[in-house]
Design a protein around this motif. Sequence first.
Motif, PDB file in Angstrom:
ATOM      1  N   ARG A  20       1.332  -1.351   0.002  1.00  0.00           N
ATOM      2  CA  ARG A  20      -0.137  -0.147   0.341  1.00  0.00           C
ATOM      3  C   ARG A  20       0.832   1.241  -0.359  1.00  0.00           C
ATOM      4  O   ARG A  20       0.328   2.241  -0.624  1.00  0.00           O
ATOM      5  N   LYS A  21       1.712   0.738   0.933  1.00  0.00           N
ATOM      6  CA  LYS A  21       2.593   2.152   0.717  1.00  0.00           C
ATOM      7  C   LYS A  21       3.487   2.317  -0.490  1.00  0.00           C
ATOM      8  O   LYS A  21       3.591   3.786  -1.089  1.00  0.00           O
ATOM      9  N   ALA A  23       1.906   1.901  -3.401  1.00  0.00           N
ATOM     10  CA  ALA A  23       1.656   2.678  -4.209  1.00  0.00           C
ATOM     11  C   ALA A  23       0.962   3.957  -4.019  1.00  0.00           C
ATOM     12  O   ALA A  23       0.894   4.994  -5.015  1.00  0.00           O
ATOM     13  N   ASP A  24       1.715   4.450  -2.786  1.00  0.00           N
ATOM     14  CA  ASP A  24       1.934   5.908  -2.641  1.00  0.00           C
ATOM     15  C   ASP A  24       2.310   6.546  -3.525  1.00  0.00           C
ATOM     16  O   ASP A  24       2.625   7.729  -3.670  1.00  0.00           O
ATOM     17  N   PHE A  27       2.201   6.479  -6.713  1.00  0.00           N
ATOM     18  CA  PHE A  27       0.614   7.602  -7.000  1.00  0.00           C
ATOM     19  C   PHE A  27       1.797   9.260  -7.123  1.00  0.00           C
ATOM     20  O   PHE A  27       1.280   9.834  -7.836  1.00  0.00           O
ATOM     21  N   ILE A  28       2.699   9.590  -6.564  1.00  0.00           N
ATOM     22  CA  ILE A  28       3.657  10.764  -5.751  1.00  0.00           C
ATOM     23  C   ILE A  28       4.123  10.928  -7.257  1.00  0.00           C
ATOM     24  O   ILE A  28       4.005  11.360  -8.000  1.00  0.00           O
ATOM     25  N   TRP A  30       2.727  10.013 -10.330  1.00  0.00           N
ATOM     26  CA  TRP A  30       2.008  10.692 -11.031  1.00  0.00           C
ATOM     27  C   TRP A  30       0.946  11.203 -11.602  1.00  0.00           C
ATOM     28  O   TRP A  30       1.132  12.199 -12.139  1.00  0.00           O
ATOM     29  N   GLY A  31       1.004  11.695  -9.827  1.00  0.00           N
ATOM     30  CA  GLY A  31       1.238  13.353  -9.496  1.00  0.00           C
ATOM     31  C   GLY A  31       1.672  14.247  -9.910  1.00  0.00           C
ATOM     32  O   GLY A  31       1.075  15.167 -10.862  1.00  0.00           O
ATOM     33  N   ILE A  32       3.346  14.126  -9.972  1.00  0.00           N
ATOM     34  CA  ILE A  32       4.201  15.005 -10.131  1.00  0.00           C
ATOM     35  C   ILE A  32       3.786  15.051 -11.794  1.00  0.00           C
ATOM     36  O   ILE A  32       3.994  16.035 -12.519  1.00  0.00           O
ATOM     37  N   ALA A  34       1.921  13.873 -13.672  1.00  0.00           N
ATOM     38  CA  ALA A  34       1.171  15.231 -14.359  1.00  0.00           C
ATOM     39  C   ALA A  34       0.143  16.703 -14.496  1.00  0.00           C
ATOM     40  O   ALA A  34       0.128  17.632 -15.184  1.00  0.00           O
TER      41      ALA A  34
END
Lengths: 375, 328
Positions: A20-21, A23-24, A27-28, A30-32, A34
Amino acid sequence: MAHATQPPRSLTGSARVRQRKRADSAFILWGILATALGLIVLSAVVLVLLHDGGARLNWDFLTSFPSRKPQAAGLIAALIGSLLVIITTAVIAIPLGIAAAIYLEEYAPKSALKDAVEIAVNNLAAVPSIVYGLLALGLFVYQLHLGRSIATAGLTLALLILPIIIVATREALRSTPATIREAALALGATKWQATQDHVLPAAMPGVVTGIIIGLSRAMGESAPLITIGALSFVAFLPVSLPQEPQYLQIGRYDAQQTLQNPGETVSVRVPRGGVAILPDGSERAIAPGSADLPTGSQVRTTLGLAGAAASWSPSSWLGESFSVLPIQMFNWTSRPNPAFRANAAAAGLALLAITLLLNGGAVWLRYRLRRSLRW
Amino acid sequence: MRNVSWRAKKRTREWALQQISQPMNKPARPRQDFRVRRARPLERLIEAGLQLSALMAVGITISIFWILISESIGFFQHVGFGRFLTQTRWTPLFANPSFGIAPLLCGTLLTTLVALALAGPLGFLAAVYLSEFASARAREIIKPILELLAGVPTVIYGYFALLFVTPMLQAVIPGLPGFNTLSAGLVIGVMIIPYITSLSEDAMRAVPNALRDGSLALGGTRLETALSVVAPAAASGIAGAFVLGISRAVGETMVVAIAAGQQPQLTLDPREPAATITAFIAQVALGDLPHGSIGYQSIFAAGLTLLVITLVFNLAAFWMQRRFREAY
């Protein structure tokens, strides 16, 4: 035993937690990505424009008139046109926008009228820009007969950016603490005195930010101006530049351009000097001041600052037709001849530089405002 | 003098009567207030001027509707709503004209869908990152850059779409024509990302921290908290942001006029060229149209359609965002 065949609970737990971490962190990333996409695209736009038009963007390009020949074409008509349109827009939109915002924020009691104005402002902010162009075409061009002129363009863009200025000014006024108003009123100032001398100056940085963003929007807007029929081929300036050559005919001419008084000598004042072309075709330099010239000669001189300044009074250019930077760029982009694309890219660079500078200025102002805000 | 004092007495009597007739719990307004106001005609004048400026906004709104309706009324009388809505070809300037709005609506829908397919996920990702993961410092730097992006003139994006994005797409998709809705839609998507990101981020930041703390305390990771607690709580605000982005995409003119071609086509294939409502208006306005001709009226009819569509979207966004504000 049954439970011995299974791994201890804590172990599965930690494995899942690790997953789960992960995935965290994924995501960061991908967020950066985007978030950075905007910056990547902006850089790509700048690079493409530089690649296509960087070589074209020189002094000659900036100071030449449009031309059928791509190599000879330039931006000067569009630059001056944009400047004059923006001046008109600013003169109309800034006072109106600030006044409307002051009324809504400081004066208006809670009433149906205020609600109506608020709904109208919100609605106007979301109307597509080309619809403003249709309004201008129907109202300013055909009902008020203002023509396809700088006045029409300025008015249209003023309406377009009015909501931006109103919203920004309201926000700035709202963030001014009530204590400033109360202090002024307590000292006997009237409501307008308090607003004009205390509230408005305190809100000024926010107001100016809104104005800059609005004007930069107006600068880049082309759709409504296409609708009112802005020309993209303007081979003259609505105003005169100091260095522009002026030609004077010496002598009296009739409607057929026949000289009426040949053989006489006329004393002419040429304040900035120039070149006289005598009737026999020879040229003679004229020193600044007066000169005696035979009729039938021609004088080439420049206007000079004072002469050019007179042509900058609004009454002489408001009714002129015009071109602006984005329209000029649009025209060059849609030409089939690919040689014009370099011109389009160079015009785009100039336009982008102006709007990014304006927007950057606004962002910087807001940043400074936020830091200096110590109520 | 007698007359004056009689009047003064009368005024006093009326005032006293008024005082008596006032309900006990509502104190009379002090008289002085009125006197100060009446003594300053300039103040009244200024207030009237300010009020007039504010009313301009209402005036402009009314004139937009009035002009669009009055200039297109001839069109609808000539064509009729039935043909306008059901015909499948839009060729108002041809010798044998058709007046079906469907191809223009189709082009608009197509570019908007492509734009949303790009800007929706990316804008949402960026908003979640900015609101839930980025440090305050990073946010301070990134948000102004997004604003700069929103300030780039649309004609420049049009150039970018036609002369950079399309050739790149042509390398990937063989046979892609020089004008297509795919590249126009993608670039519009990039254009509306800042709106969607900024508004969605505002919505998520407005979610109270107690909700986040609750989720984290139950062992949720930051991503789980963001996606299953914060985002649903801000759902209506995020939806509002999306709808506003859509409304922007629908009204965008220059990118489609430059990069999507100008042939109204009833197609849902983004690789084809197509015309949108806005591109049609721009294209027709570039030519010289006599005032009152059917071509002239047709751009107002198209403009009215556009206005109605964006108005519906904006009202929806307004309603959603208000609902979201009322939640906490």
